[in-house]
Structures are given as C-alpha cells and as structure tokens.
Design a protein around this motif. Sequence first.
Motif, PDB file in Angstrom:
ATOM      1  N   GLY A 255       0.976  -4.892  -0.305  1.00 60.90           N
ATOM      2  CA  GLY A 255       0.405  -4.514  -1.196  1.00 60.90           C
ATOM      3  C   GLY A 255       0.743  -6.521  -2.095  1.00 60.90           C
ATOM      4  O   GLY A 255      -0.145  -6.311  -3.025  1.00 60.90           O
TER       5      GLY A 255
ATOM      6  N   SER B 248       7.051   2.727   3.737  1.00 63.39           N
ATOM      7  CA  SER B 248       6.696   1.238   4.095  1.00 63.39           C
ATOM      8  C   SER B 248       6.281   0.787   5.542  1.00 63.39           C
ATOM      9  O   SER B 248       5.225  -0.082   5.200  1.00 63.39           O
TER      10      SER B 248
ATOM     11  N   ARG C 103       2.756   2.662   5.973  1.00 68.62           N
ATOM     12  CA  ARG C 103       2.167   1.101   5.701  1.00 68.62           C
ATOM     13  C   ARG C 103       1.280   0.152   6.438  1.00 68.62           C
ATOM     14  O   ARG C 103      -0.125  -0.231   6.700  1.00 68.62           O
TER      15      ARG C 103
ATOM     16  N   ARG D  64       3.012  10.222   2.256  1.00 68.19           N
ATOM     17  CA  ARG D  64       2.673   8.863   1.783  1.00 68.19           C
ATOM     18  C   ARG D  64       1.550   8.711   0.331  1.00 68.19           C
ATOM     19  O   ARG D  64       1.334   7.946  -0.164  1.00 68.19           O
ATOM     20  N   ALA D  65       0.885  10.166   0.339  1.00 68.81           N
ATOM     21  CA  ALA D  65      -0.166  10.385  -0.708  1.00 68.81           C
ATOM     22  C   ALA D  65       0.740  10.047  -2.077  1.00 68.81           C
ATOM     23  O   ALA D  65       0.374   8.992  -3.179  1.00 68.81           O
TER      24      ALA D  65
ATOM     25  N   ASP E 212       1.567   6.203  -2.765  1.00 65.21           N
ATOM     26  CA  ASP E 212      -0.156   5.670  -2.988  1.00 65.21           C
ATOM     27  C   ASP E 212       0.027   5.610  -4.764  1.00 65.21           C
ATOM     28  O   ASP E 212      -0.486   4.630  -5.073  1.00 65.21           O
TER      29      ASP E 212
ATOM     30  N   TYR F 141       2.680   4.048  -6.608  1.00 66.75           N
ATOM     31  CA  TYR F 141       2.350   2.965  -6.088  1.00 66.75           C
ATOM     32  C   TYR F 141       1.075   2.022  -7.708  1.00 66.75           C
ATOM     33  O   TYR F 141       1.507   1.187  -7.990  1.00 66.75           O
ATOM     34  N   ARG F 142      -0.297   2.864  -6.845  1.00 60.63           N
ATOM     35  CA  ARG F 142      -0.808   2.336  -8.205  1.00 60.63           C
ATOM     36  C   ARG F 142      -0.872   2.564  -9.247  1.00 60.63           C
ATOM     37  O   ARG F 142      -1.246   1.387 -10.340  1.00 60.63           O
TER      38      ARG F 142
END
Length: 510
Positions: free
Chosen positions: A371, A403, A406, A496-497, A500, A503-504
């Motif tokens: 990112g 990480s 990704r 992972r979901a 993410d 993170y968003r």
Amino acid sequence: MPAVTTPLPPPSDIPEARGVPLEQAVEPLVLAMDIGSTSTRACLYDALARPIRKRTAKAAHQFREGADGTAEIDADAVTAEIADVITRVLADLAPGSVRGVAMDTFASSLVCVDAEGSALTPCITYADSRSAPQLAQLRAELDESAVHQAVGARLHTSYHAPRLLWLARTRPDVLARTVRFVSLGEYVYTRLAGVDAAATSTMAWTGLLNRHTGDLDADLLAATGTRREQFAQIVDADSPAEATSPGTGARWPALVGALWFPAIPDGYASNLGVGATDAGTVALSAATSGAMRVIVPGTPEVLPTGLWAYRVSASESIVGGALNDVGRVMTWLESTLAPVEERVLDVALRGNPVPGIPLVLPFLTGERATGWAGNARAVLTGVSSSTGAVDIWRGAVEGVAISYERIFEQLRSVNPDIHQVIASGGVTQHYPATMEVVAQALGFPLRVVDVKRVTMRGTAVFALSVLDPEGQRATVPQSATLQPDHAQKSYYADLRARFDATYRDVVAER
C-alpha cells in the motif's frame, strides 16, 4: 599466510555451502562485505562460494531512530567498521591473494557529500519517514501511476524523491554545499579505495532510475530540483575497477591488484545467495526487514500497483515488494510488550490457529508493499482481558505473514508460473516457527534454506560469476520444506479479509 590452491572438484562432487579451512579453499578468493540494518560483516569466500573458516568479522551497529520518523546511521562510522572488518579478515594473508572485493548494503540509502567527498549528513536509511509531508506534496503534483510505471517504484519515503525535497525544506544550508548524492556503498568505496561508480541496481533502488532508459528519470530530477551531474556514473555491477587510492594496497596487501565490484543492494544479493535467479523462483527474505523478489529478463511491461521493478543490469530486472518490519517486530515484542519463553513461543506458532487472536498490522516504521503508506504505524486490535503475551505474538506473526501474502498475490499476477519460494534470513533461524505461519498464509510450499549470511554469500557469488564464469558454486543446504495445510485455508482467507478491512479503515484513510 598464503592461500593454498585446491583442484576444483568435478560437478558431481560439488559440496554444500559450508565453511572450509583456508588450506582447502579453491582459488580465486573473494572478500565479500555486507552492511545491514544491525551490523557490518565481512567474510572471505573461495571459488565455490564457501566461507573460509576463521576469516569472518562483524561490527554491530544500530540506526538512530526517533518518533519523528528518523532512521539514520553515521556514514563515517560505517566506513570505519568496514575498514576494521577488512583488516581482521585479511590478517596475515599473502599480498595479492584476494582477486575480488564485493559489497552489498541495505537499499535506498542517501548521503550528501561536499566537494572533498566528506559526508554532510548521516546516511538516511530506507526506514526514515521524515519526508512524509514532501511525499504528500509529490503525490499531489505528479501522476504517481506514471511515475511507478517509469521508475518501477511508487512515490514513498523509502526513496530519494521526497527525501531530496525534505532536505531542501529542512536543511537548505546542507543542500547548498552538496556536490554529490551518493549511496552508503558508494561513500564507503570512495573513502577507502577511490572507486567511484554506482551499480545499476543501487541506483534503481533510489526510485530515480527510469527502468526503460537505464538513466535517471528527467521528470523526477526536475520535480526534486536536482541535476544529473549530482549523481554518480551508472555501471552494471559486472564492471569492477582496481582501487585508485594509493594507500589501499599498503593498508591491505592481500588486496593488491584486486578488482572492486560496485556495491549492490542486499535484496539483489539475497536472491543470488539462495539461487533464486530464474523467473519461476521467488526469494523470500526475513531479517530485520523482509521482501519477496524474483529476477526476470528485461522488465515487465506493466507493474501491479503494489510491486516494484528495479533494473539490475542492462538485461534483467528484479520484481517484488519489501516490508519494513519483520524481525524488527519480533525484537520489539521481546524487548517491550510481550517477552515470551522461546520454547513456549515455538509451540504456539507451530500449532493450529485459534479464535480470539488479536489482529496486528505490523507497520512499526511505515509501510512499503503493497500500500506504500509511508506514515503508517502499527495497529493492534481485538485485545481483551484474556489476551496474553503469546496471543499478541501469534497475532503479530500472522500480520507479518499476511503482509508477505499480499506481495505474493501480486507476484503471481505477474507470473502465474511461479513454482518455488525459497526463504532465508535471520528470522528463519532465530524464530523458525514463524515460517510455518508464513507458509499457511501463502497457501504455497515454502522451502527454507540453511545458510548463514545469505546476502553476503550472494555478493560473493556475483563477483565469482565475473572472476570465474565457468566455475561451479557450492549448493545451498535446505533445512525444511513447509507444506500448507488445506484445513487452515479458510482461517487465513478470513484473516486476510479482516486485515484488508482494518487497513482501509485505519491506514488508507490517513
């Protein structure tokens, strides 16, 4: 003590890359050096890229870090460390007994030097994020997608462009006296041997090298107010030169007539050290920082948004992504938040995942791939009164593993035919159970190799490929092949979901 030449064994008898005594070494000999995040090292290698026993030396150091994003190290202190380890490694060797000198360093380093070649600044490292305001400025002024496709790197505090603007804003007096912007490896070589050139790979890791033209990008030079002549001549690393400083041979007689190879970044050296040299083999490094990288012919026509592509020569590039914080996360946990007995930790990491583990985004010093949030900081969420130190450790290691995943996802979009992932680095040896978690997160077999100082070995391998192009190299021993457990696939997909989504919500909105 003179080196003793031993006949090269036939290919069927090529040994493993284990240490050998000097009297069993095969010529030519190469001195390899590695400037890492926590130490400077040197080692003598023989023609098979085997380390010579009792011919190694180390000097520990640390970055000077601060809450404002500072992450730097004194360039002259590192130069003195290099001189010291060279002296210790070469003690009593016969004059002219070493054919090549090679070095790798941590990537994306910047030192400002004056007309006399003296350092005006400390070495600004890849982990320094003080240029975050200038990064925002560049992202507002430039088309970041176009920059990424041109130089193979996103705009980020790990690269030179925002740092150069930061220097102009905060150190204008220093900038006015600066004649040259150099990497740490360039600085050391110039001070010790008078060798003045930058390897293609080193310049590529500055984020300024246009991956299509092979020279510095004109648009970024204009945006940062710098000129081409303020940077070194760019050469492929297979173009070594003899030392020009008159005192070098007198100081180290063993290096009389030796060829000095331009310093290369540790990421490139790491791939060479484990044998990840084809487009289907990914090298996963896990040390203070981490990365996943693959060497490809040419350069990809289009890059995924989360990856970089650095030219390493006129004919090859290295594609991948880097993580600022891998081993750094673990040493921080040990020293501050969650000290855990080694045996207990090993059992916890090798076991199946359990509900209620905290979610960790492990960005202690900012995020690079995928990112590129330079001002990101670590996130720890999902902690309850029942959360213990082992749970925090497990969550942090899972965050590191995701990480890596990704990055791997985007690497496979570039080349769906990846068939092998090779892991190496200090973390694989000091915290071996972490690789179990990484293999599960990747959902892909992970081959862990058992070789110390892999980046320094790769640097020796590169020099030997020029000095002894027809020679064989020792094989890299393997410690384990870790297979993903299909039963854990849904857990890591959910992780992972959640990663993410957090993170968003927390990082991407900054």
